[in-house]
Design an enzyme around this catalytic site. Sequence first.
Site, short mmCIF file in Angstrom:
data_model
loop_
_atom_site.label_atom_id
_atom_site.label_comp_id
_atom_site.label_asym_id
_atom_site.label_seq_id
_atom_site.Cartn_x
_atom_site.Cartn_y
_atom_site.Cartn_z
CD GLU A 88 -4.75 5.55 -2.00
OE1 GLU A 88 -4.20 6.13 -2.78
OE2 GLU A 88 -5.71 5.94 -2.55
NE ARG B 119 -10.19 -2.22 -8.87
CZ ARG B 119 -9.44 -0.62 -9.44
NH1 ARG B 119 -8.83 -0.06 -8.02
NH2 ARG B 119 -9.54 -0.70 -10.71
CG HIS C 279 -3.95 2.68 -4.37
ND1 HIS C 279 -5.06 2.40 -3.58
CD2 HIS C 279 -3.84 3.62 -4.71
CE1 HIS C 279 -5.97 2.61 -4.21
NE2 HIS C 279 -5.36 3.83 -4.94
NE ARG D 59 -1.29 0.26 -10.33
CZ ARG D 59 -2.49 0.27 -10.24
NH1 ARG D 59 -3.53 0.03 -9.96
NH2 ARG D 59 -3.03 0.67 -11.19
CG ASP E 82 -10.00 10.23 -5.99
OD1 ASP E 82 -8.86 9.98 -5.45
OD2 ASP E 82 -9.87 9.92 -6.85
#
Length: 305
Positions: free
Chosen positions: A278, A82, A175, A105, A219
């Site tokens: 992002e 994270r 991201h 990832r 978001d």
Amino acid sequence: MTAMNQPIALELAALNARFAIPGHLRFMESGPGLPMADIRTPLATARVALQGAQVLAWRPDGVAPVLWLSGAAVFEADKAVRGGIPVCWPWFGDRPGHSAHGFVRTRLWELRETTLDAQGQVRLTLGLRDDAATRAVWDHAFDLELQVTVGTTLQLTLTTHNTGLETFTLTEALHTYFSVGDIRQTTVHGLDGTDYLDKVQGFAPAQQRGPVNFTGETDRVYRHTTADCVIDDADQKRHITVAKTGSHATVVWNPWIDREKAMPDMAAGGYQRMVCVETVNAAPDLISVAPGAQHAMSAVIGVRQ
Ligand code: TA6
């Protein structure tokens, strides 16, 4: 090339023998068994994990850290970290029956090259090819490469090569988690007038008016935008710039209080010090890559004080 079954000490020794740049770049562990490049130059410091080809830190000389890394981030094999810059590929977002944001990832990438250029910038090239495990979740032949250039700016270029015989489509993201002094005093500029899909409202369409500011969970997938963004980090009296190419969407995310509580790898209150801006290609606007062709997406991050 790295191998998971090699004891980490041997793996680090092999990486250092082949790719270290004396006085500028050496390899160490980010977590148990996980190799990471530690870069220290007169221009900047940075850390890049081989798992996920994930930039974990970047700090130009004389500047506070630009990337945010969660105080509760988990550094374990096969676990997403994270913070920093996770690479989401070959899909961005959720996919029923699969892990969110694709599979690269959490994969161990190979290190292909490290260089020091005449300006003192350090460049790493990392790569990943399809194998039986990737074929099981995404049945396409590919060669994916990430170039990371560390200097007074941080430059990333993610290049997808279609090495198969059929066209494939993908979505993707760099991201990027940015470190800000106070989310409530943070604004994101460059998206005024841009249409977006609001994930917090079930992907309802909306249009941005003025800069983005943050008063709750945010978001958003901003569509059809190639614009540079500027994060006004007012509390730290600095502006972070994000320029991009090969990307037609920008995602802005902050989980705020309730969603943060649902994420074990976020420390309490961490949402107040971060914002994701992002560099993305997102559904429904898919990227098509023909056999033998390639597609590149880049981001260049800078700081003004
Ligand atoms: O880019 C925003 C987003 O897709 C959010 O919806 C949020 O879930 C976030 O990414 C983090 O996803 P992750 O899978 O890393 O927990």
